[in-house]
Design a protein around this motif. Structure first.
Motif, PDB file in Angstrom:
ATOM      1  N   SER A 165       0.802  -1.223   0.000  1.00  7.65           N
ATOM      2  CA  SER A 165       0.000   0.000   0.000  1.00  7.65           C
ATOM      3  C   SER A 165       0.838   1.277   0.000  1.00  7.65           C
ATOM      4  N   VAL A 166       2.125   1.168   0.339  1.00  9.26           N
ATOM      5  CA  VAL A 166       2.963   2.367   0.428  1.00  9.26           C
ATOM      6  C   VAL A 166       3.702   2.587  -0.889  1.00  9.26           C
ATOM      7  N   ASP A 167       4.321   3.774  -1.020  1.00  7.60           N
ATOM      8  CA  ASP A 167       5.012   4.130  -2.258  1.00  7.60           C
ATOM      9  C   ASP A 167       6.490   3.750  -2.257  1.00  7.60           C
ATOM     10  N   TYR A 168       7.061   3.575  -1.069  1.00  8.41           N
ATOM     11  CA  TYR A 168       8.464   3.167  -0.991  1.00  8.41           C
ATOM     12  C   TYR A 168       8.709   2.407   0.302  1.00  8.41           C
ATOM     13  N   VAL A 169       9.398   1.270   0.187  1.00  9.66           N
ATOM     14  CA  VAL A 169       9.763   0.468   1.350  1.00  9.66           C
ATOM     15  C   VAL A 169      11.281   0.533   1.512  1.00  9.66           C
ATOM     16  N   VAL A 170      11.718   1.051   2.626  1.00  6.46           N
ATOM     17  CA  VAL A 170      13.153   1.165   2.903  1.00  6.46           C
ATOM     18  C   VAL A 170      13.779  -0.224   2.966  1.00  6.46           C
ATOM     19  N   ASN A 171      14.943  -0.370   2.371  1.00  3.82           N
ATOM     20  CA  ASN A 171      15.653  -1.655   2.387  1.00  3.82           C
ATOM     21  C   ASN A 171      16.422  -1.894   3.675  1.00  3.82           C
ATOM     22  N   TYR A 172      16.924  -0.811   4.240  1.00  2.00           N
ATOM     23  CA  TYR A 172      17.753  -0.880   5.441  1.00  2.00           C
ATOM     24  C   TYR A 172      17.022  -1.563   6.591  1.00  2.00           C
ATOM     25  N   ARG A 173      17.695  -2.500   7.234  1.00  2.00           N
ATOM     26  CA  ARG A 173      17.231  -3.217   8.427  1.00  2.00           C
ATOM     27  C   ARG A 173      16.068  -4.171   8.177  1.00  2.00           C
ATOM     28  N   ARG A 174      15.801  -4.506   6.928  1.00  2.00           N
ATOM     29  CA  ARG A 174      14.748  -5.513   6.695  1.00  2.00           C
ATOM     30  C   ARG A 174      15.135  -6.865   7.303  1.00  2.00           C
ATOM     31  N   ASP A 175      16.434  -7.152   7.332  1.00  2.75           N
ATOM     32  CA  ASP A 175      16.889  -8.446   7.864  1.00  2.75           C
ATOM     33  C   ASP A 175      17.133  -8.416   9.360  1.00  2.75           C
TER      34      ASP A 175
END
Length: 199
Positions: A165-175
């Motif tokens: 639903s959002v326009d951008y998902v930050v990659n940092y700290r996904r793991d």
């Protein structure tokens, strides 16, 4: 939340900050890691962007949203009169602290409480602090879940509905699998009286 090891390396999130700022400048909504749990964010001065956040969370706009800033000076820019005790509370708090201040100014009216107060947190976590600093305006920070559902303790807990639903998902700290928790919340009256909302 204290960052250590590789998570503190700005090289890991420089592109994320740049893209998140671009998206919010265009009125978009982001999904990003904060000093507490992952948050849905947008420009806290943009009424339409704030409305989209409520829609994503399926939440009534009668419930106020928290905003993040990177410094004490930013708090003073968006609150008419900050009681002196606020600075002591921020300094002495052992965990991230959100303070509800009376008489907000220059923010989207639909993120404020009915009495005109606003919940603001000064973030010390490297990524969200840099994001707020580069964006130059307060950033909405509300838990990345549909209203009434459990708040995610890490990225893996966030539903696909929210992510899509959002326009951008930050990659940092996904793991990052560490289990985060929400901030403490207090309400601060104009004369300095303190009411604990959430410990």
């Amino acid at each position: 939340m204290r960052m250590n090891g590789d998570f503190a390396d700005p090289a890991l999130w420089r592109d994320d900050v740049r893209e998140a700022v671009r998206v919010m400048n265009e009125g978009g909504v982001i999904l990003y890691p904060t000093d507490t749990i992952w948050g849905i964010g947008c420009d806290a001065t943009n009424v339409e962007a704030v409305e989209r956040v409520y829609e994503i969370k399926k939440r009534s706009d009668s419930k106020a949203l928290i905003v993040l800033v990177d410094s004490e000076a930013k708090v003073q820019s968006y609150v008419e009169d900050v009681p002196e005790v606020a600075w002591d509370l921020v300094e002495l708090s052992e965990k991230p602290l959100t303070i509800i201040y009376d008489k907000a100014k220059f923010l989207a009216p639909n993120l404020l409480a009915e009495d005109g107060s606003v919940a603001i947190r000064i973030t010390r976590e490297p990524f969200s602090k840099e994001l707020c600093m580069r964006f130059k305006r307060p950033v909405v920070s509300t838990s990345a879940n549909v209203s009434g559902m459990p708040a995610p303790k890490c990225f893996a807990d966030i539903s696909e509905d929210i992510i899509s639903s959002v326009d951008y998902v930050v990659n940092y700290r996904r793991d990052d699998s560490r289990q985060a928790s929400a901030s403490s919340i207090i309400k601060l009256g104009a004369s300095g009286e303190v009411k604990i909302i959430r410990e």
